[in-house]
Design a protein around this motif. Structure first.
Motif, PDB file in Angstrom:
ATOM      1  N   GLU A  12     101.360 -57.962 146.804  1.00 51.60           N
ATOM      2  CA  GLU A  12     101.852 -59.400 147.524  1.00 51.60           C
ATOM      3  C   GLU A  12     102.699 -59.930 146.704  1.00 51.60           C
ATOM      4  OE1 GLU A  12      99.113 -61.872 148.844  1.00 51.60           O
ATOM      5  OE2 GLU A  12      98.645 -60.429 150.528  1.00 51.60           O
ATOM      6  N   ASP A  16     111.339 -62.948 149.683  1.00 52.71           N
ATOM      7  CA  ASP A  16     112.241 -61.744 149.865  1.00 52.71           C
ATOM      8  C   ASP A  16     112.537 -60.791 148.302  1.00 52.71           C
ATOM      9  OD1 ASP A  16     113.076 -63.136 152.215  1.00 52.71           O
ATOM     10  OD2 ASP A  16     114.737 -62.953 152.646  1.00 52.71           O
ATOM     11  N   VAL A  19     114.387 -53.745 146.462  1.00 52.49           N
ATOM     12  CA  VAL A  19     113.751 -51.768 145.837  1.00 52.49           C
ATOM     13  C   VAL A  19     115.403 -50.937 145.971  1.00 52.49           C
ATOM     14  CG1 VAL A  19     112.740 -49.859 146.443  1.00 52.49           C
ATOM     15  CG2 VAL A  19     111.990 -51.949 147.771  1.00 52.49           C
ATOM     16  N   TYR A  74     112.166 -52.945 140.999  1.00 51.11           N
ATOM     17  CA  TYR A  74     112.209 -54.016 141.725  1.00 51.11           C
ATOM     18  C   TYR A  74     112.685 -54.575 141.158  1.00 51.11           C
ATOM     19  CZ  TYR A  74     108.553 -50.600 143.733  1.00 51.11           C
ATOM     20  OH  TYR A  74     107.693 -49.773 144.469  1.00 51.11           O
ATOM     21  N   TYR A 116     117.291 -51.397 149.016  1.00 51.69           N
ATOM     22  CA  TYR A 116     116.856 -51.644 149.831  1.00 51.69           C
ATOM     23  C   TYR A 116     116.957 -53.168 149.723  1.00 51.69           C
ATOM     24  CZ  TYR A 116     115.919 -46.508 150.791  1.00 51.69           C
ATOM     25  OH  TYR A 116     116.246 -45.232 150.610  1.00 51.69           O
ATOM     26  N   VAL A 118     114.814 -56.257 151.168  1.00 51.20           N
ATOM     27  CA  VAL A 118     113.205 -55.823 151.436  1.00 51.20           C
ATOM     28  C   VAL A 118     113.334 -57.874 152.192  1.00 51.20           C
ATOM     29  CG1 VAL A 118     110.411 -55.840 151.843  1.00 51.20           C
ATOM     30  CG2 VAL A 118     112.729 -54.342 150.189  1.00 51.20           C
ATOM     31  N   GLU A 122     107.533 -57.918 155.290  1.00 47.90           N
ATOM     32  CA  GLU A 122     107.829 -56.757 155.681  1.00 47.90           C
ATOM     33  C   GLU A 122     107.809 -55.309 155.532  1.00 47.90           C
ATOM     34  OE1 GLU A 122     111.599 -57.118 158.125  1.00 47.90           O
ATOM     35  OE2 GLU A 122     111.357 -58.973 158.958  1.00 47.90           O
ATOM     36  N   TYR A 123     106.407 -55.103 154.216  1.00 49.15           N
ATOM     37  CA  TYR A 123     105.777 -53.904 153.802  1.00 49.15           C
ATOM     38  C   TYR A 123     104.377 -54.305 153.768  1.00 49.15           C
ATOM     39  CZ  TYR A 123     105.315 -57.455 150.039  1.00 49.15           C
ATOM     40  OH  TYR A 123     104.874 -58.919 149.008  1.00 49.15           O
ATOM     41  N   GLU A 124     103.611 -52.768 153.306  1.00 47.23           N
ATOM     42  CA  GLU A 124     102.463 -53.291 152.732  1.00 47.23           C
ATOM     43  C   GLU A 124     102.345 -52.103 151.496  1.00 47.23           C
ATOM     44  OE1 GLU A 124      99.802 -51.332 153.802  1.00 47.23           O
ATOM     45  OE2 GLU A 124     101.729 -49.355 154.912  1.00 47.23           O
ATOM     46  N   THR A 125     101.295 -52.720 151.243  1.00 46.68           N
ATOM     47  CA  THR A 125     101.080 -51.800 149.928  1.00 46.68           C
ATOM     48  C   THR A 125      98.957 -51.087 150.192  1.00 46.68           C
ATOM     49  OG1 THR A 125     100.670 -53.245 148.579  1.00 46.68           O
ATOM     50  CG2 THR A 125     102.371 -52.293 148.342  1.00 46.68           C
ATOM     51  N   LEU A 135     105.392 -51.633 143.731  1.00 43.84           N
ATOM     52  CA  LEU A 135     105.670 -53.022 143.884  1.00 43.84           C
ATOM     53  C   LEU A 135     103.795 -53.783 142.740  1.00 43.84           C
ATOM     54  CD1 LEU A 135     107.366 -54.684 145.472  1.00 43.84           C
ATOM     55  CD2 LEU A 135     105.671 -54.641 147.463  1.00 43.84           C
ATOM     56  N   LEU A 155     100.730 -55.916 156.936  1.00 51.84           N
ATOM     57  CA  LEU A 155     101.573 -56.419 157.219  1.00 51.84           C
ATOM     58  C   LEU A 155     101.888 -57.842 158.511  1.00 51.84           C
ATOM     59  CD1 LEU A 155     102.873 -52.922 158.394  1.00 51.84           C
ATOM     60  CD2 LEU A 155     104.118 -54.515 157.095  1.00 51.84           C
TER      61      LEU A 155
END
Length: 184
Positions: A12, A16, A19, A74, A116, A118, A122-125, A135, A155
């Motif tokens: 996490e 914002d 990428v 990043y 991009y 972000v 609005e992302y997940e890993t 990330l 998310l």
């Protein structure tokens, strides 16, 4: 060798971020004198950025291939990325000018990039039996348990209870992204 995270974790990052994928393609393998200077420019730029904690670069990974070479970066913001790219006193701007001149002379090497933006959340890993990568290098790692157990949970769409595993099969509930009010 980089230590493996044997625990199942997620990354996490606060706020914002950006990428940025940048790469080159060797179009004529035997013309080493055309593409070697281009590929050698990126490590010195990354060294320059890493030596300046205020640059905005959070982390990066480099992938080298036979024809295709890529750096995934990043960044804290697009403004930080743009400031570095256009800084006449930094390594990127003169290298880019030289590279563009070379590419006008021949098509032996090509370059590309994608950016991009972000938004927070609005992302997940997920990472399991892997060293910090992507990330995972830029953010904070946390156990992928409870609400972080599933992609939809990470998310924030569910409580992480939307998927169940019984050893031989996977069952899941249908999930939908939360309404944002834009098109409601």
């Amino acid at each position: 060798m980089t230590a493996l995270n044997t625990e199942r974790v997620t990354a996490e990052i606060d706020g914002d971020f950006v990428v940025f994928r940048i790469g080159m393609r060797v179009n004529t393998l035997w013309k080493i004198h055309k593409w070697l200077p281009v590929i050698r420019a990126m490590p010195s730029m990354l060294d320059e950025l890493e030596s300046d904690p205020g640059s905005g670069l959070l982390a990066h990974d480099t992938k080298l291939g036979i024809r295709n070479h890529e750096s995934v970066q990043y960044w804290r913001s697009f403004e930080d990325l743009r400031e570095y790219a256009l800084d006449a006193d930094a390594r990127h701007a003169p290298a880019m000018q030289w590279t563009n001149e070379q590419m006008h002379e021949s098509d032996d090497v090509g370059i590309w990039h994608e950016t991009y933006l972000v938004r927070a959340g609005e992302y997940e890993t997920i990472y399991h039996n892997a060293p910090p990568i992507g990330l995972g290098k830029a953010g904070t790692l946390s156990p992928a348990t409870e609400c972080r157990r599933t992609a939809a949970g990470r998310l924030g769409w569910t409580e992480g209870d939307d998927v169940s595993y019984d050893g031989k099969s996977v069952e899941s509930d249908a999930v939908e992204p939360p309404k944002t009010g834009k098109n409601d």
